[in-house]
Motif scaffolding. Structure first.
Motif, PDB file in Angstrom:
ATOM      1  N   HIS A 193       0.816  -1.224   0.000  1.00  0.00           N
ATOM      2  CA  HIS A 193       0.000   0.000   0.000  1.00  0.00           C
ATOM      3  C   HIS A 193       0.845   1.268   0.000  1.00  0.00           C
ATOM      4  CE1 HIS A 193      -2.678  -3.150   1.595  1.00  0.00           C
ATOM      5  NE2 HIS A 193      -3.631  -2.489   0.946  1.00  0.00           N
ATOM      6  N   CYS A 194       0.268   2.328  -0.549  1.00  0.00           N
ATOM      7  CA  CYS A 194       0.948   3.624  -0.581  1.00  0.00           C
ATOM      8  C   CYS A 194       1.103   4.167   0.837  1.00  0.00           C
ATOM      9  CB  CYS A 194       0.159   4.616  -1.442  1.00  0.00           C
ATOM     10  SG  CYS A 194       0.790   6.311  -1.344  1.00  0.00           S
ATOM     11  N   MET A 195       2.292   4.683   1.099  1.00  0.00           N
ATOM     12  CA  MET A 195       2.636   5.213   2.419  1.00  0.00           C
ATOM     13  C   MET A 195       1.766   6.428   2.778  1.00  0.00           C
ATOM     14  SD  MET A 195       4.862   4.283   4.559  1.00  0.00           S
ATOM     15  CE  MET A 195       5.583   4.915   6.072  1.00  0.00           C
ATOM     16  N   VAL A 196       1.319   7.174   1.767  1.00  0.00           N
ATOM     17  CA  VAL A 196       0.580   8.410   2.034  1.00  0.00           C
ATOM     18  C   VAL A 196      -0.926   8.159   2.102  1.00  0.00           C
ATOM     19  CG1 VAL A 196       0.094  10.771   1.214  1.00  0.00           C
ATOM     20  CG2 VAL A 196       2.377   9.784   0.931  1.00  0.00           C
ATOM     21  N   CYS A 197      -1.474   7.556   1.057  1.00  0.00           N
ATOM     22  CA  CYS A 197      -2.942   7.435   0.989  1.00  0.00           C
ATOM     23  C   CYS A 197      -3.449   6.043   1.366  1.00  0.00           C
ATOM     24  CB  CYS A 197      -3.435   7.799  -0.408  1.00  0.00           C
ATOM     25  SG  CYS A 197      -2.821   6.669  -1.678  1.00  0.00           S
ATOM     26  N   ASN A 198      -2.521   5.105   1.543  1.00  0.00           N
ATOM     27  CA  ASN A 198      -2.887   3.732   1.929  1.00  0.00           C
ATOM     28  C   ASN A 198      -3.671   2.974   0.854  1.00  0.00           C
ATOM     29  OD1 ASN A 198      -2.333   1.875   3.953  1.00  0.00           O
ATOM     30  ND2 ASN A 198      -4.418   2.004   4.765  1.00  0.00           N
TER      31      ASN A 198
ATOM     32  N   PHE B 121       5.304   4.443  -2.656  1.00  0.00           N
ATOM     33  CA  PHE B 121       4.320   5.465  -3.004  1.00  0.00           C
ATOM     34  C   PHE B 121       3.588   5.133  -4.294  1.00  0.00           C
ATOM     35  CE2 PHE B 121       7.758   7.222  -0.540  1.00  0.00           C
ATOM     36  CZ  PHE B 121       7.071   7.881   0.479  1.00  0.00           C
ATOM     37  N   CYS B 122       2.330   5.536  -4.381  1.00  0.00           N
ATOM     38  CA  CYS B 122       1.528   5.350  -5.591  1.00  0.00           C
ATOM     39  C   CYS B 122       1.902   6.437  -6.608  1.00  0.00           C
ATOM     40  CB  CYS B 122       0.035   5.416  -5.253  1.00  0.00           C
ATOM     41  SG  CYS B 122      -0.536   7.070  -4.839  1.00  0.00           S
ATOM     42  N   ALA B 123       1.348   6.339  -7.817  1.00  0.00           N
ATOM     43  CA  ALA B 123       1.686   7.297  -8.879  1.00  0.00           C
ATOM     44  C   ALA B 123       1.369   8.725  -8.448  1.00  0.00           C
ATOM     45  CB  ALA B 123       0.932   6.922 -10.159  1.00  0.00           C
ATOM     46  N   LEU B 124       0.261   8.882  -7.740  1.00  0.00           N
ATOM     47  CA  LEU B 124      -0.186  10.212  -7.310  1.00  0.00           C
ATOM     48  C   LEU B 124       0.763  10.824  -6.277  1.00  0.00           C
ATOM     49  CD1 LEU B 124      -2.598  12.143  -7.730  1.00  0.00           C
ATOM     50  CD2 LEU B 124      -3.653  11.083  -5.711  1.00  0.00           C
ATOM     51  N   HIS B 125       1.283   9.994  -5.400  1.00  0.00           N
ATOM     52  CA  HIS B 125       2.106  10.513  -4.304  1.00  0.00           C
ATOM     53  C   HIS B 125       3.598  10.317  -4.521  1.00  0.00           C
ATOM     54  CE1 HIS B 125      -1.889  10.173  -2.269  1.00  0.00           C
ATOM     55  NE2 HIS B 125      -1.547  11.432  -2.077  1.00  0.00           N
ATOM     56  N   ARG B 126       3.951  10.054  -5.764  1.00  0.00           N
ATOM     57  CA  ARG B 126       5.362   9.908  -6.094  1.00  0.00           C
ATOM     58  C   ARG B 126       6.095  11.206  -5.803  1.00  0.00           C
ATOM     59  NH1 ARG B 126       8.249   7.178 -11.178  1.00  0.00           N
ATOM     60  NH2 ARG B 126      10.327   7.967 -10.734  1.00  0.00           N
TER      61      ARG B 126
END
Ligand SMILES: [Zn+2]
Length: 257
Positions: A163-168, A186-191
């Protein structure tokens, strides 16, 4: 003065006084221990090749009253790293294990899980199945990747890799990244702007490696570049924690590891 006995792996030695060596070794039962090997430089016979880093041995040692260092009496070799084929890459990987453990493990604190991890990767580092078809040389990259990932996990430095560290949000292969300055993925959005991509293969490898023993990956093809980004991700987490660069990691980097 009680003489203790434990299965152990030699991590590092350095000379002291005329002919003595200080030995840092990782025992299964007592954790990392530092001891003096008396006259080890003078009488090579006494320890034979057992003081080579990453030698698995039965260690006999005695704790001494009011002394920080134990007295290392004997190392009976169970498995020597020099028994298998010796090449640059493999020696660099073995040195990396040694430095990492010497830096990470507190003294006198048994770490059974880390010990078992080490034995399993040592076996895989020199496994016959790891030989590459073209050169015949041992390719230690799978074992190195497995060790780095699991050390990060066992040191408590590996957050959820799914899971993404920021948005889970659940991560998707090919869109995963990591940063030199922060834990986790991180996901693409929170890269992060300075982020590095973690390839789909490496991200899936990480998830599989956290669920299966090292031996499960021995049959796969392991060119040196495979898992390179995953190794970089875990090394960055470990070096952030240690607050220093590992000398042996630089040597590995020069080999393309
Ligand atoms: Zn996100």
């Amino acid at each position: 003065m009680a003489v203790l006995s434990s299965e152990a792996v030699v991590l590092r030695t350095w000379p002291v006084h005329e002919a003595d060596l200080i030995v840092s070794f990782f025992t299964r039962d007592y954790g990392r221990v530092k001891g003096v090997a008396k006259s080890a430089l003078k009488s090579r016979k006494r320890f034979g090749g057992a003081l080579e880093p990453m030698t698995v041995a039965k260690a006999l040692f005695a704790e001494r009253p009011r002394q920080e260092l134990v007295r290392l009496d004997q190392l009976e070799i169970i498995r020597s790293p020099l028994a298998g084929p010796v090449d640059h890459a493999r020696m660099a990987v073995l040195s990396f294990y040694a430095e990492m453990l010497d830096e990470c493990l507190p003294e006198h604190d048994p770490q059974e899980t880390v010990f078992r991890l080490l034995l399993s990767v040592l076996e895989q580092t020199s496994a016959v199945g790891a030989e590459s078809a073209e050169s015949g040389a041992v390719q230690p990259w799978m074992a190195l990747t497995y060790f780095s990932l699991w050390m990060t996990r066992l040191m408590g430095l590996l957050p959820d890799v799914a899971h993404c560290m920021v948005c889970n949000e659940e991560l998707r292969p090919g869109e995963v990244s990591f940063s030199a300055y922060a834990d986790g993925l991180f996901c693409a959005l929170h890269r992060n702007g300075s982020g590095h991509a973690l390839s789909a293969d490496s991200w899936q490898l990480a998830q599989r490696m956290l669920r299966a023993p090292a031996s499960a990956f021995a049959g796969e093809a392991w060119p040196r570049r495979r898992g390179q980004d995953l190794r970089r991700f875990t090394l960055q987490a470990l070096e952030r924690h240690l607050e220093r660069k590992l000398r042996t990691a630089e040597a590995l980097g020069r080999l393309g590891g």
